[in-house]
Design an enzyme around this catalytic site. Structure first.
Site, PDB file in Angstrom:
ATOM      1  N   ARG A  15      38.075  38.135  25.581  1.00  0.00           N
ATOM      2  CA  ARG A  15      38.157  36.551  25.348  1.00  0.00           C
ATOM      3  C   ARG A  15      36.831  36.006  24.721  1.00  0.00           C
ATOM      4  O   ARG A  15      36.243  36.868  24.451  1.00  0.00           O
ATOM      5  CB  ARG A  15      38.347  36.272  26.958  1.00  0.00           C
ATOM      6  N   LYS A  75      32.572  36.214  30.885  1.00  0.00           N
ATOM      7  CA  LYS A  75      32.353  36.688  31.934  1.00  0.00           C
ATOM      8  C   LYS A  75      30.775  36.641  32.195  1.00  0.00           C
ATOM      9  O   LYS A  75      30.076  36.117  31.613  1.00  0.00           O
ATOM     10  CB  LYS A  75      32.764  38.257  31.736  1.00  0.00           C
ATOM     11  N   HIS A  96      30.374  35.134  39.909  1.00  0.00           N
ATOM     12  CA  HIS A  96      31.033  36.197  40.776  1.00  0.00           C
ATOM     13  C   HIS A  96      29.686  36.744  41.233  1.00  0.00           C
ATOM     14  O   HIS A  96      29.549  38.012  41.516  1.00  0.00           O
ATOM     15  CB  HIS A  96      32.051  37.156  40.227  1.00  0.00           C
ATOM     16  N   ARG A 203      51.348  27.009  54.229  1.00  0.00           N
ATOM     17  CA  ARG A 203      51.584  27.626  53.027  1.00  0.00           C
ATOM     18  C   ARG A 203      52.968  28.591  52.920  1.00  0.00           C
ATOM     19  O   ARG A 203      53.759  28.372  52.053  1.00  0.00           O
ATOM     20  CB  ARG A 203      50.473  28.402  52.613  1.00  0.00           C
ATOM     21  N   SER A 220      49.682  37.004  58.744  1.00  0.00           N
ATOM     22  CA  SER A 220      48.649  38.100  58.508  1.00  0.00           C
ATOM     23  C   SER A 220      47.640  38.158  59.467  1.00  0.00           C
ATOM     24  O   SER A 220      46.605  37.671  59.624  1.00  0.00           O
ATOM     25  CB  SER A 220      47.795  37.849  57.145  1.00  0.00           C
ATOM     26  N   VAL A 239      43.281  37.950  48.133  1.00  0.00           N
ATOM     27  CA  VAL A 239      42.669  36.992  48.895  1.00  0.00           C
ATOM     28  C   VAL A 239      41.441  36.401  48.319  1.00  0.00           C
ATOM     29  O   VAL A 239      40.735  37.143  47.256  1.00  0.00           O
ATOM     30  CB  VAL A 239      42.466  37.660  50.093  1.00  0.00           C
ATOM     31  N   VAL A 267      43.104  42.621  42.873  1.00  0.00           N
ATOM     32  CA  VAL A 267      42.722  41.303  42.074  1.00  0.00           C
ATOM     33  C   VAL A 267      41.370  40.689  42.735  1.00  0.00           C
ATOM     34  O   VAL A 267      40.933  40.184  41.909  1.00  0.00           O
ATOM     35  CB  VAL A 267      43.869  40.410  42.035  1.00  0.00           C
ATOM     36  N   VAL A 298      40.596  46.778  38.150  1.00  0.00           N
ATOM     37  CA  VAL A 298      39.917  46.200  36.753  1.00  0.00           C
ATOM     38  C   VAL A 298      39.194  44.855  36.996  1.00  0.00           C
ATOM     39  O   VAL A 298      39.922  43.961  37.728  1.00  0.00           O
ATOM     40  CB  VAL A 298      40.710  46.280  35.764  1.00  0.00           C
ATOM     41  N   ALA A 299      38.075  44.787  36.803  1.00  0.00           N
ATOM     42  CA  ALA A 299      37.358  43.573  37.240  1.00  0.00           C
ATOM     43  C   ALA A 299      37.456  42.359  36.317  1.00  0.00           C
ATOM     44  O   ALA A 299      37.043  41.101  36.444  1.00  0.00           O
ATOM     45  CB  ALA A 299      35.889  43.669  37.346  1.00  0.00           C
TER      46      ALA A 299
END
Length: 371
Positions: A15, A75, A96, A203, A220, A239, A267, A298-299
């Site tokens: 990207r 990123k 992150h 939800r 949950s 989540v 994810v 995969v991050a």
């Protein structure tokens, strides 16, 4: 403002921070844009396309970082990038930071004003710059699960949707947010048996209404998650706690009761992952096995589809980016949603969740900026 776009250097990241269309918008507002040579190759845009949009082309990343007042990326900066950042710059990208103390320290030492896409908010309390990549990652997670379930990839050897006379795979999605909903939609479309684990009753009612009961919902609790994953062929971790480390919903002990050859796709790995056994992987080497369960972690999942994800991301980031370019740090002072996005400024952590996750001092954005 001088806006710089370096080439992304994370493993298999194709990207780019600005598309030519976005460059044209910045230039049209009177800003100068420099793009590193070849930065748009992954989305099929050559240097000539950027020049036609009004950008100049820099020979390397060093030239971009040295020249720019604002760096626009996709990123988080890698070690060789964060040492080039400085106090008089704005960094605008995904960060992150909560599970990444090294990067956080690098940004603090640079003094850069770092605005993280994933913590910018909107008037509805949503995360508008995270949403498009959550949509992409959610949809990709099912493609990844389907591949990993193949026997040649270490999986059970199941077709996600089954065939007449043979039951489909059971897919459990942990979380009914944007990632979870998109994962569930894709899995349902392929014919899988889908259950979403969620804690919001509102939800779950929404999901039930939207899908007409074709996707099951289940409240949950730890017990319910444990029971659900024991029966699952694939589990999608979807989540999110904005800005904070993801909660570990599945422990190693729970994993031991899953079917050998079943698959988990985490994810949430950008925020540390929601499986205790998760660690970040790359597109070059995406999976590993723990307790006979295939892990896909995969991050930068959307990096595999850069044409789709770059344009979707730019659609969301452009309005906020133009505000930053037009007004600089004054834009953050004036806009509470950009204040939520500010993660570091002049060596201070300005996001509460990041500070709590890393046990660092928190300084409110307006206090750090001097109001």
């Amino acid at each position: 403002m001088r806006v710089g776009v370096p080439t992304e250097i994370k493993n298999n990241e194709f990207r780019v921070g600005l598309s030519p269309a976005s460059v044209r918008e910045y230039v049209g507002r009177g800003h100068e844009v420099t793009v590193q040579a070849g930065a748009g190759a992954g989305i099929g845009c050559d240097d000539a396309a950027y020049e036609a949009a009004g950008a100049s082309i820099a020979p390397d990343a060093a030239a971009v970082f040295k020249w720019a007042e604002m760096i626009v990326k996709v990123k988080e900066p890698q070690p060789e990038e964060w040492v080039q950042l400085r106090e008089d710059q704005i960094l605008y990208t995904y960060l992150h930071l909560a599970p990444d103390p090294k990067q956080t320290q690098g940004l603090l030492e640079s003094g850069v004003s770092a605005v993280a896409y994933e913590t910018v908010t909107d008037a509805a309390g949503g995360l508008p710059l995270l949403a498009p990549m959550s949509e992409v990652a959610g949809r990709l997670s099912i493609q990844a699960a389907a591949q990993a379930l193949q026997k040649n990839n270490g999986g059970l050897g199941m077709l996600l949707g089954g065939v007449p006379g043979v039951l489909p795979a059971k897919v459990v999605v942990l979380g009914g947010g944007i990632v979870g909903l998109n994962a569930a939609r894709m899995a349902m479309g392929l014919g899988a048996d889908v259950t979403i684990m969620e804690r919001s009753n509102a939800r779950m009612r929404y999901i039930d209404d939207v899908f007409g009961g074709r996707i099951r919902t289940r409240y949950s609790t730890a017990q319910d998650v444990d029971e659900a994953i024991d029966e699952a062929d694939a589990v999608i971790g979807a989540v999110l706690i904005p800005g904070a480390s993801a909660p570990k919903l599945v422990t190693r002990e729970m994993l031991k009761d899953m079917k050998p050859g079943s698959v988990v796709v985490d994810v949430a790995i950008d925020q540390g992952g929601c499986f205790e056994t998760s660690h970040a992987t790359t597109h070059a080497d995406p999976t590993y096995v723990v307790e006979e369960v295939v892990h896909y972690c995969v991050a930068n999942m959307p990096g595999a589809v850069p044409k789709t994800s770059t344009h979707a991301l730019n659609n969301a980031t452009l309005p906020y980016g133009l505000q930053l370019a037009d007004q600089g740090l004054e834009a953050i002072k004036a806009n509470p949603h950009l204040q939520d996005g500010l993660n570091t400024h002049k060596g201070k952590v300005t996001n509460m969740h990041v500070a709590e996750s890393l046990n660092l001092d928190f300084v409110a954005p307006l206090d750090a900026l001097g109001r």
